[in-house]
Design an enzyme around this catalytic site. Structure first.
Site, short mmCIF file in Angstrom:
data_model
loop_
_atom_site.label_atom_id
_atom_site.label_comp_id
_atom_site.label_asym_id
_atom_site.label_seq_id
_atom_site.Cartn_x
_atom_site.Cartn_y
_atom_site.Cartn_z
N ILE A 104 -55.36 -8.73 -83.17
CA ILE A 104 -55.29 -9.56 -84.23
C ILE A 104 -56.07 -9.52 -85.19
CG2 ILE A 104 -54.31 -11.08 -82.38
CD1 ILE A 104 -57.23 -12.54 -82.62
N LEU A 119 -58.77 -12.16 -70.97
CA LEU A 119 -59.32 -13.40 -71.69
C LEU A 119 -58.54 -13.48 -72.89
CD1 LEU A 119 -63.08 -12.63 -71.26
CD2 LEU A 119 -61.82 -14.58 -69.88
N SER A 120 -58.47 -14.74 -73.63
CA SER A 120 -57.96 -14.87 -74.80
C SER A 120 -58.32 -13.92 -75.81
CB SER A 120 -58.00 -16.44 -75.39
OG SER A 120 -59.30 -16.27 -75.88
N GLU A 121 -59.66 -13.26 -75.95
CA GLU A 121 -60.07 -12.14 -76.61
C GLU A 121 -61.15 -11.27 -76.07
OE1 GLU A 121 -58.62 -11.94 -79.68
OE2 GLU A 121 -57.82 -13.94 -79.79
N THR A 122 -60.93 -10.02 -76.24
CA THR A 122 -62.00 -9.16 -76.22
C THR A 122 -62.45 -8.38 -77.47
OG1 THR A 122 -61.27 -8.51 -73.85
CG2 THR A 122 -62.67 -6.93 -75.08
#
Length: 263
Positions: A69, A45-48
């Site tokens: 990030i 996914l774009s973020e975890t």
């Protein structure tokens, strides 16, 4: 067997399969950074987002499939959603702390979740060939923050119909490029492209709104704004400019609860 609880939440939406999905892993202690990155890569996914409770606050970290990030808004909203509705957080305010971004405050008013983040600054820069090559039309103006480029276009139609050139975007010395314009029915619209950190187009991006909110608040002479990120999944944000802080509000929708089997 070593198991780890995981949630997946669609952020900045009231509709399942809308907004921006994030995986949320509540931890009791930090494992190795390598394992955190492997989990994020596997989730794809774009973020975890991962957090650990520390006294009265939660230390929080965010990973794309390829890197850690500095800040992620939609995944912070997803983590707050999990704490408010599934992990027994007892009040309507959560204090997160990021080693990279400082204090992040989240509150719940009925079902609306509001993120209070530091505002980010930008500086105007020349329109170079590197930027021009990223899209099929030229922006009006270009700005640079610490981590992103921001291109301002003429209108919402250009933002909707623009064709990104990902091979050129990937070569920019930044974590991504943000495009924005004044909206037809809202104050401003945007899209965000970040192939260099493993995300061709992010559906809804809280971190970019720490730039967008101050910019549009000044340009439109308004403190409260409504925004839409015009990805395929689309996200709606209620925004406020508070000088050195910004607020962005939205909803979350639970998609799954499960377990990772790590050994």
């Amino acid at each position: 067997m070593n198991t780890q609880k995981i949630y997946q939440v669609d952020a900045f939406t009231t509709e399942l399969f809308g907004g921006n999905p994030a995986a949320v892993c509540p931890l009791k202690e930090w494992p190795s950074d390598g394992l955190l990155q492997q989990i994020a890569m596997e989730n794809n996914l774009s973020e975890t987002v991962f957090y650990v409770k520390e006294n009265d606050r939660y230390v929080i970290r965010w990973f794309t499939p390829t890197i850690e990030i500095d800040l992620c808004g939609h995944a912070t909203l997803a983590a707050a959603f999990v704490l408010f509705y599934h992990e027994n957080h007892s009040s309507n305010v959560i204090h997160f702390y990021s080693p990279k971004s400082g204090e992040l405050i989240v509150r719940k008013d009925n079902n609306l979740i509001t993120l209070n983040f530091p505002a980010n600054t930008i500086e105007s820069i020349p329109l170079t060939q590197n930027i021009l090559s990223c899209f099929d039309i030229a922006p009006q103006s270009v700005f640079k923050s610490k981590t992103f480029y921001m291109c301002v276009f003429n209108n919402e139609k250009e933002i909707k119909n623009i064709n990104p050139e990902f091979n050129h975007i990937k070569n920019l010395k930044a974590n991504g490029i943000l495009i924005t314009a004044q909206g037809d029915d809202v104050d401003f619209v945007s899209r965000f492209f970040a192939p260099q950190i493993g995300i061709d187009e992010d559906p809804v991006t809280g971190a970019t709104h720490t730039i967008l909110i101050p910019y549009w608040a000044q340009r439109l002479a308004k403190k409260k704004l409504k925004a839409i990120q015009l990805s395929q999944r689309k996200g709606v944000l209620q925004c406020s400019h508070l000088n050195d802080r910004v607020e962005m509000s939205g909803h979350g929708k639970l998609y799954l609860i499960g377990n990772l089997f790590l050994a």
